[in-house]
Design an enzyme around this catalytic site. Structure first.
Site, PDB file in Angstrom:
ATOM      1  N   PRO A   2       1.018  29.483   2.260  1.00  0.00           N
ATOM      2  CA  PRO A   2       1.462  28.197   2.832  1.00  0.00           C
ATOM      3  C   PRO A   2       1.249  28.168   4.347  1.00  0.00           C
ATOM      4  O   PRO A   2       1.651  29.083   5.042  1.00  0.00           O
ATOM      5  CB  PRO A   2       2.952  28.135   2.488  1.00  0.00           C
ATOM      6  CG  PRO A   2       3.138  29.106   1.374  1.00  0.00           C
ATOM      7  CD  PRO A   2       2.129  30.190   1.615  1.00  0.00           C
ATOM      8  N   GLU A   3       0.561  27.133   4.825  1.00  0.00           N
ATOM      9  CA  GLU A   3       0.300  26.968   6.248  1.00  0.00           C
ATOM     10  C   GLU A   3       1.050  25.733   6.736  1.00  0.00           C
ATOM     11  O   GLU A   3       1.864  25.168   6.011  1.00  0.00           O
ATOM     12  CB  GLU A   3      -1.211  26.809   6.498  1.00  0.00           C
ATOM     13  CG  GLU A   3      -2.046  27.954   5.915  1.00  0.00           C
ATOM     14  CD  GLU A   3      -3.543  27.772   6.148  1.00  0.00           C
ATOM     15  OE1 GLU A   3      -3.929  27.069   7.088  1.00  0.00           O
ATOM     16  OE2 GLU A   3      -4.329  28.346   5.371  1.00  0.00           O
ATOM     17  N   HIS A 100      10.860  35.396 -11.166  1.00  0.00           N
ATOM     18  CA  HIS A 100      10.788  35.701  -9.727  1.00  0.00           C
ATOM     19  C   HIS A 100      11.647  34.758  -8.882  1.00  0.00           C
ATOM     20  O   HIS A 100      11.369  34.546  -7.711  1.00  0.00           O
ATOM     21  CB  HIS A 100       9.345  35.697  -9.214  1.00  0.00           C
ATOM     22  CG  HIS A 100       8.422  36.539 -10.037  1.00  0.00           C
ATOM     23  ND1 HIS A 100       8.451  37.921  -9.993  1.00  0.00           N
ATOM     24  CD2 HIS A 100       7.471  36.211 -10.952  1.00  0.00           C
ATOM     25  CE1 HIS A 100       7.544  38.393 -10.842  1.00  0.00           C
ATOM     26  NE2 HIS A 100       6.951  37.385 -11.445  1.00  0.00           N
TER      27      HIS A 100
END
Ligand SMILES: [Zn+2]
Length: 297
Positions: A2-3, A100
């Site tokens: 993720p940016e 998770h």
């Protein structure tokens, strides 16, 4: 992974929660959390005052309602870095837990904010106002806010490869591999060129390309090439616009030459060998003279 655009999209998805209270917190694996006991002690009962972003960092401002014993009662921050595969999604408690899922924040409207992270390269920590200032101080300029002059100054000050400069969070905050490769393609600059060797015109082109790519990626709610989803669990749409990233061997959308991949600063870098020449093309003498004048001024 993720940016800037993905973290901004998650932040915008969380902003409607401002004013909500965290009722309780549940932890699974905590090896990516700094001081999980401190989170467990401080978070319950706090009100989410604001949701912000600095580069790739999500900043949740929390206001204690009835301060716990030993707590100062002052506003503090929950910092979340999504790492490679981190997801922060709002769910109804009746919805099954995704594998998770490592943290669940129960909210006073009955919903849960769940942190899911397959690889656990994400990070989570609490910070006081002072600690937050120290953490964000080394971060560089925001690519959407930096002026063209400041951008040129920052990039031309470095002899490093332009691709590594773009990934350096101390120069610009929020760019990662996807948007660095895409911006260099739009600007027609080879990833191995050195910052100090780029002309003023090339730097101006790169500045505009980064802004356009970042704005368009935010408008399309991010790029989903692996695990990224927004706060409502929905994928982004920018992956359909990718020109070079993960398109090795496929034709360039500008000139039809096959896209190539090299490793720069340890990261796979995708580029068009024809549109993004390794050496600067001097179109005329006037442009090179213009560069000298600007650098000297
Ligand atoms: Zn091309």
């Amino acid at each position: 992974m993720p940016e800037l655009a993905e973290v901004e999209t998650v932040a915008r998805g969380l902003r409607p929660l401002e004013g909500r209270r965290i009722v309780s917190v549940w932890f699974g694996k905590t090896d990516f959390i700094a001081e999980p006991q401190r989170l467990a002690a401080l978070l319950p009962g706090t009100c989410l005052a604001s949701v912000n972003r600095r580069g790739k960092l999500l900043l949740l401002e929390l206001q204690p309602q009835a301060p716990a014993v030993g707590a100062s009662g002052e506003t503090f921050w929950l910092l979340i870095h999504l790492g490679m595969t981190g997801q922060l999604v709002l769910r109804d408690p009746s919805q099954p837990l995704a594998p998770h899922t490592h943290v669940r924040f129960a909210l006073d409207d009955g919903r849960e904010l769940r942190y899911v992270d397959v690889r656990r390269f994400g990070r989570m920590r609490i910070a006081t106002v002072e600690e937050l200032a120290e953490i964000v101080a080394p971060l560089g300029a925001d690519p959407l806010e930096v002026s063209e002059d400041e951008f040129r100054r920052r990039l031309s000050a470095s002899r490093a490869r332009v691709k590594s400069i773009l990934l350096d969070q101390g120069v610009l905050r929020g760019l990662g591999n996807i948007y660095a490769d895409e911006s260099l393609w739009w600007a027609q600059i080879h990833p191995l060129r050195r910052g100090a060797e780029l002309s003023a015109e090339e730097l101006g082109r790169l500045w505009r390309s980064i802004r356009n790519v970042a704005r368009e990626a935010i408008r399309l709610r991010g790029t989903s090439v692996s695990d990224y989803v927004d706060a409502n669990g929905q994928p982004g749409g920018y992956q359909k616009r990718l020109r070079v990233y993960r398109r090795t061997g496929r034709p360039c959308r500008r000139c039809w030459a096959p896209i190539e991949r090299i490793v720069v600063a340890g990261r796979g870098s995708h580029f068009c060998p024809q549109c993004q020449p390794a050496r600067r093309v001097r179109s005329n003498r006037r442009s090179s003279g213009g560069r000298k004048k600007r650098l000297g001024s």
